[in-house]
Design a protein around this motif. Structure first.
Motif, PDB file in Angstrom:
ATOM      1  N   GLY A   3       0.690  -1.281   0.033  1.00 21.91           N
ATOM      2  CA  GLY A   3      -0.067   0.024  -0.111  1.00 21.91           C
ATOM      3  C   GLY A   3       0.920   1.129  -0.235  1.00 21.91           C
ATOM      4  O   GLY A   3       0.491   2.363  -0.881  1.00 21.91           O
ATOM      5  N   LEU A   4       1.837   1.157   0.718  1.00 23.12           N
ATOM      6  CA  LEU A   4       2.866   2.367   0.846  1.00 23.12           C
ATOM      7  C   LEU A   4       3.488   2.738  -0.365  1.00 23.12           C
ATOM      8  O   LEU A   4       3.699   3.728  -0.663  1.00 23.12           O
ATOM      9  CB  LEU A   4       3.825   2.358   1.946  1.00 23.12           C
ATOM     10  CG  LEU A   4       3.295   2.614   3.472  1.00 23.12           C
ATOM     11  CD1 LEU A   4       4.104   2.044   4.420  1.00 23.12           C
ATOM     12  CD2 LEU A   4       2.781   3.903   3.670  1.00 23.12           C
ATOM     13  N   LEU A   5       3.975   1.470  -0.927  1.00 21.01           N
ATOM     14  CA  LEU A   5       4.715   1.671  -2.380  1.00 21.01           C
ATOM     15  C   LEU A   5       3.585   2.237  -3.437  1.00 21.01           C
ATOM     16  O   LEU A   5       4.072   3.165  -4.242  1.00 21.01           O
ATOM     17  CB  LEU A   5       5.145   0.215  -2.631  1.00 21.01           C
ATOM     18  CG  LEU A   5       5.732   0.291  -4.007  1.00 21.01           C
ATOM     19  CD1 LEU A   5       7.111   1.058  -4.104  1.00 21.01           C
ATOM     20  CD2 LEU A   5       6.151  -1.357  -4.302  1.00 21.01           C
ATOM     21  N   LEU A   6       2.469   1.586  -3.436  1.00 18.87           N
ATOM     22  CA  LEU A   6       1.424   2.074  -4.618  1.00 18.87           C
ATOM     23  C   LEU A   6       0.976   3.390  -4.205  1.00 18.87           C
ATOM     24  O   LEU A   6       0.945   4.273  -5.316  1.00 18.87           O
ATOM     25  CB  LEU A   6       0.376   1.259  -4.453  1.00 18.87           C
ATOM     26  CG  LEU A   6       0.779  -0.346  -5.158  1.00 18.87           C
ATOM     27  CD1 LEU A   6      -0.618  -1.418  -5.034  1.00 18.87           C
ATOM     28  CD2 LEU A   6       1.326  -0.356  -6.405  1.00 18.87           C
ATOM     29  N   VAL A   7       0.680   3.891  -3.005  1.00 21.31           N
ATOM     30  CA  VAL A   7      -0.042   5.003  -2.783  1.00 21.31           C
ATOM     31  C   VAL A   7       1.356   6.490  -3.005  1.00 21.31           C
ATOM     32  O   VAL A   7       0.868   7.642  -3.599  1.00 21.31           O
ATOM     33  CB  VAL A   7      -0.638   5.343  -1.347  1.00 21.31           C
ATOM     34  CG1 VAL A   7      -0.959   6.588  -1.113  1.00 21.31           C
ATOM     35  CG2 VAL A   7      -1.759   4.318  -1.527  1.00 21.31           C
ATOM     36  N   GLY A   8       2.393   5.781  -2.773  1.00 24.63           N
ATOM     37  CA  GLY A   8       3.422   6.707  -3.047  1.00 24.63           C
ATOM     38  C   GLY A   8       3.747   6.877  -4.129  1.00 24.63           C
ATOM     39  O   GLY A   8       3.954   7.944  -4.800  1.00 24.63           O
ATOM     40  N   LEU A  21       3.475  10.470  -8.892  1.00 29.24           N
ATOM     41  CA  LEU A  21       3.210  10.814 -10.483  1.00 29.24           C
ATOM     42  C   LEU A  21       2.165  11.947 -10.432  1.00 29.24           C
ATOM     43  O   LEU A  21       2.196  12.694 -11.548  1.00 29.24           O
ATOM     44  CB  LEU A  21       2.450   9.411 -10.897  1.00 29.24           C
ATOM     45  CG  LEU A  21       3.175   8.229 -11.125  1.00 29.24           C
ATOM     46  CD1 LEU A  21       2.416   7.200 -11.779  1.00 29.24           C
ATOM     47  CD2 LEU A  21       4.056   8.499 -12.536  1.00 29.24           C
ATOM     48  N   VAL A  22       1.177  11.923  -9.739  1.00 26.41           N
ATOM     49  CA  VAL A  22       0.200  13.351  -9.850  1.00 26.41           C
ATOM     50  C   VAL A  22       0.483  14.161  -9.114  1.00 26.41           C
ATOM     51  O   VAL A  22      -0.105  15.351  -9.160  1.00 26.41           O
ATOM     52  CB  VAL A  22      -1.200  12.578  -9.758  1.00 26.41           C
ATOM     53  CG1 VAL A  22      -1.495  11.571 -10.735  1.00 26.41           C
ATOM     54  CG2 VAL A  22      -1.671  12.076  -8.581  1.00 26.41           C
ATOM     55  N   GLY A  23       1.392  14.005  -7.904  1.00 31.79           N
ATOM     56  CA  GLY A  23       1.665  15.380  -7.142  1.00 31.79           C
ATOM     57  C   GLY A  23       0.905  15.019  -5.801  1.00 31.79           C
ATOM     58  O   GLY A  23       0.000  14.484  -5.515  1.00 31.79           O
ATOM     59  N   PRO A  24       1.464  15.722  -4.537  1.00 30.73           N
ATOM     60  CA  PRO A  24       2.607  16.102  -4.606  1.00 30.73           C
ATOM     61  C   PRO A  24       3.816  15.218  -4.374  1.00 30.73           C
ATOM     62  O   PRO A  24       3.534  14.248  -3.657  1.00 30.73           O
ATOM     63  CB  PRO A  24       2.485  17.176  -3.423  1.00 30.73           C
ATOM     64  CG  PRO A  24       1.406  16.638  -2.535  1.00 30.73           C
ATOM     65  CD  PRO A  24       0.679  15.984  -3.564  1.00 30.73           C
ATOM     66  N   LEU A  63       6.082   8.374   1.916  1.00 26.28           N
ATOM     67  CA  LEU A  63       5.446   7.252   1.963  1.00 26.28           C
ATOM     68  C   LEU A  63       6.420   6.212   1.623  1.00 26.28           C
ATOM     69  O   LEU A  63       6.495   4.874   2.435  1.00 26.28           O
ATOM     70  CB  LEU A  63       4.362   7.228   1.090  1.00 26.28           C
ATOM     71  CG  LEU A  63       3.164   8.053   1.425  1.00 26.28           C
ATOM     72  CD1 LEU A  63       2.009   8.037   0.291  1.00 26.28           C
ATOM     73  CD2 LEU A  63       2.603   7.290   2.848  1.00 26.28           C
ATOM     74  N   TRP A  64       7.258   6.455   0.584  1.00 20.82           N
ATOM     75  CA  TRP A  64       8.399   5.209   0.229  1.00 20.82           C
ATOM     76  C   TRP A  64       9.344   5.085   1.461  1.00 20.82           C
ATOM     77  O   TRP A  64       9.815   4.128   1.846  1.00 20.82           O
ATOM     78  CB  TRP A  64       8.985   5.625  -1.004  1.00 20.82           C
ATOM     79  CG  TRP A  64       8.018   5.461  -2.245  1.00 20.82           C
ATOM     80  CD1 TRP A  64       7.003   4.851  -2.328  1.00 20.82           C
ATOM     81  CD2 TRP A  64       8.253   6.149  -3.397  1.00 20.82           C
ATOM     82  NE1 TRP A  64       6.541   4.950  -3.617  1.00 20.82           N
ATOM     83  CE2 TRP A  64       7.279   5.807  -4.296  1.00 20.82           C
ATOM     84  CE3 TRP A  64       9.230   6.863  -4.096  1.00 20.82           C
ATOM     85  CZ2 TRP A  64       7.253   6.108  -5.615  1.00 20.82           C
ATOM     86  CZ3 TRP A  64       9.286   7.402  -5.286  1.00 20.82           C
ATOM     87  CH2 TRP A  64       8.173   7.077  -6.088  1.00 20.82           C
ATOM     88  N   GLY A 103      14.014   1.232  -1.564  1.00 21.57           N
ATOM     89  CA  GLY A 103      13.810   0.639  -0.559  1.00 21.57           C
ATOM     90  C   GLY A 103      12.404   0.009  -0.503  1.00 21.57           C
ATOM     91  O   GLY A 103      12.208  -0.745   0.244  1.00 21.57           O
ATOM     92  N   ALA A 104      11.578   0.825  -0.753  1.00 18.90           N
ATOM     93  CA  ALA A 104      10.318   0.646  -0.601  1.00 18.90           C
ATOM     94  C   ALA A 104       9.999  -0.853  -1.447  1.00 18.90           C
ATOM     95  O   ALA A 104       9.103  -1.651  -1.041  1.00 18.90           O
ATOM     96  CB  ALA A 104       9.078   1.600  -0.974  1.00 18.90           C
ATOM     97  N   VAL A 105      10.438  -0.975  -2.607  1.00 17.92           N
ATOM     98  CA  VAL A 105      10.471  -2.093  -3.426  1.00 17.92           C
ATOM     99  C   VAL A 105      11.062  -3.299  -2.647  1.00 17.92           C
ATOM    100  O   VAL A 105      10.660  -4.325  -2.581  1.00 17.92           O
ATOM    101  CB  VAL A 105      10.992  -1.965  -4.863  1.00 17.92           C
ATOM    102  CG1 VAL A 105      11.103  -3.223  -5.685  1.00 17.92           C
ATOM    103  CG2 VAL A 105      10.071  -0.886  -5.744  1.00 17.92           C
ATOM    104  N   ILE A 106      12.023  -3.048  -1.986  1.00 17.55           N
ATOM    105  CA  ILE A 106      12.915  -3.995  -1.336  1.00 17.55           C
ATOM    106  C   ILE A 106      12.019  -4.598  -0.115  1.00 17.55           C
ATOM    107  O   ILE A 106      12.042  -5.786   0.184  1.00 17.55           O
ATOM    108  CB  ILE A 106      14.227  -3.661  -0.738  1.00 17.55           C
ATOM    109  CG1 ILE A 106      15.162  -3.344  -1.878  1.00 17.55           C
ATOM    110  CG2 ILE A 106      14.922  -4.425   0.298  1.00 17.55           C
ATOM    111  CD1 ILE A 106      16.589  -2.629  -1.720  1.00 17.55           C
ATOM    112  N   THR A 107      11.305  -3.750   0.587  1.00 17.68           N
ATOM    113  CA  THR A 107      10.425  -3.965   1.505  1.00 17.68           C
ATOM    114  C   THR A 107       9.333  -4.962   1.106  1.00 17.68           C
ATOM    115  O   THR A 107       9.123  -5.890   1.585  1.00 17.68           O
ATOM    116  CB  THR A 107       9.821  -2.810   2.122  1.00 17.68           C
ATOM    117  OG1 THR A 107      10.898  -1.991   2.810  1.00 17.68           O
ATOM    118  CG2 THR A 107       8.974  -3.073   3.492  1.00 17.68           C
ATOM    119  N   VAL A 108       8.671  -4.443  -0.085  1.00 13.66           N
ATOM    120  CA  VAL A 108       7.665  -5.394  -0.713  1.00 13.66           C
ATOM    121  C   VAL A 108       8.398  -6.744  -0.915  1.00 13.66           C
ATOM    122  O   VAL A 108       7.452  -7.808  -0.538  1.00 13.66           O
ATOM    123  CB  VAL A 108       7.040  -4.824  -1.790  1.00 13.66           C
ATOM    124  CG1 VAL A 108       6.030  -5.779  -2.442  1.00 13.66           C
ATOM    125  CG2 VAL A 108       6.266  -3.569  -1.410  1.00 13.66           C
TER     126      VAL A 108
END
Length: 152
Positions: free
Chosen positions: A18-23, A28-31, A38-39, A85-90
């Motif tokens: 969730g953190l990876l995707l919402v981040g 992409l769309v700001g901010p 989040l990442w 780092g967020a990808v590694i966490t997933v």
């Protein structure tokens, strides 16, 4: 609290994904700063779990790939790559989840196999065949082995 302990790997996977995707959406769309925050949160989450799992492994006298994950997560924060780092966490959460599921399945399969194990053996003696407990079978015993349908 027991419910959480039993599902910690699943919760880590859900929260980190969730953190990876919402981040990614924020980036992409700001901010974009919110996305990076989040990442970073996802990376720190992975770092906390990785430190805990590494400590448990070291106390058990074994090292695992959690050490590599720990170094990768710390390195991602050090060089300012929160997305990595967020990808590694997933990835860490996915690995732990799969490992937990495999352990549960292995325990179930072994239990089923033990349920089907024979409880008795047929020892060949001078006068014929004697049925005994499998615990009584000795190294020099001659046993009758047959493939009998419906019997152990």
């Amino acid at each position: 609290m027991t419910w959480v302990r039993e599902r910690v790997e699943l919760l880590l996977f859900v929260v980190s994904t969730g953190l990876l995707l919402v981040g990614g959406v924020f980036w992409l769309v700001g901010p974009g700063e919110w996305g990076e925050a989040l990442w970073v949160a996802g990376t720190v989450l992975g770092l906390v779990f990785s430190v805990a799992w590494t400590a448990i492994a070291i106390r058990g006298g074994r090292l695992s790939v959690d050490v590599i994950a720990l170094l990768a997560l710390a390195g991602a924060l050090w060089v300012g790559e929160p997305f990595a780092g967020a990808v590694i966490t997933v990835m860490l959460a996915t690995g732990q989840l799969l490992e937990d599921r495999a352990a549960v399945r292995a325990r179930r399969e072994l239990s089923l196999l033990l349920e089907r194990a024979p409880r008795t053996a047929r020892r060949l003696v001078d006068g014929g065949v004697v049925e005994i407990s499998v615990d009584e079978v000795a190294v020099a015993d001659r046993v009758l082995v047959c493939r009998c349908r419906g019997e152990n």
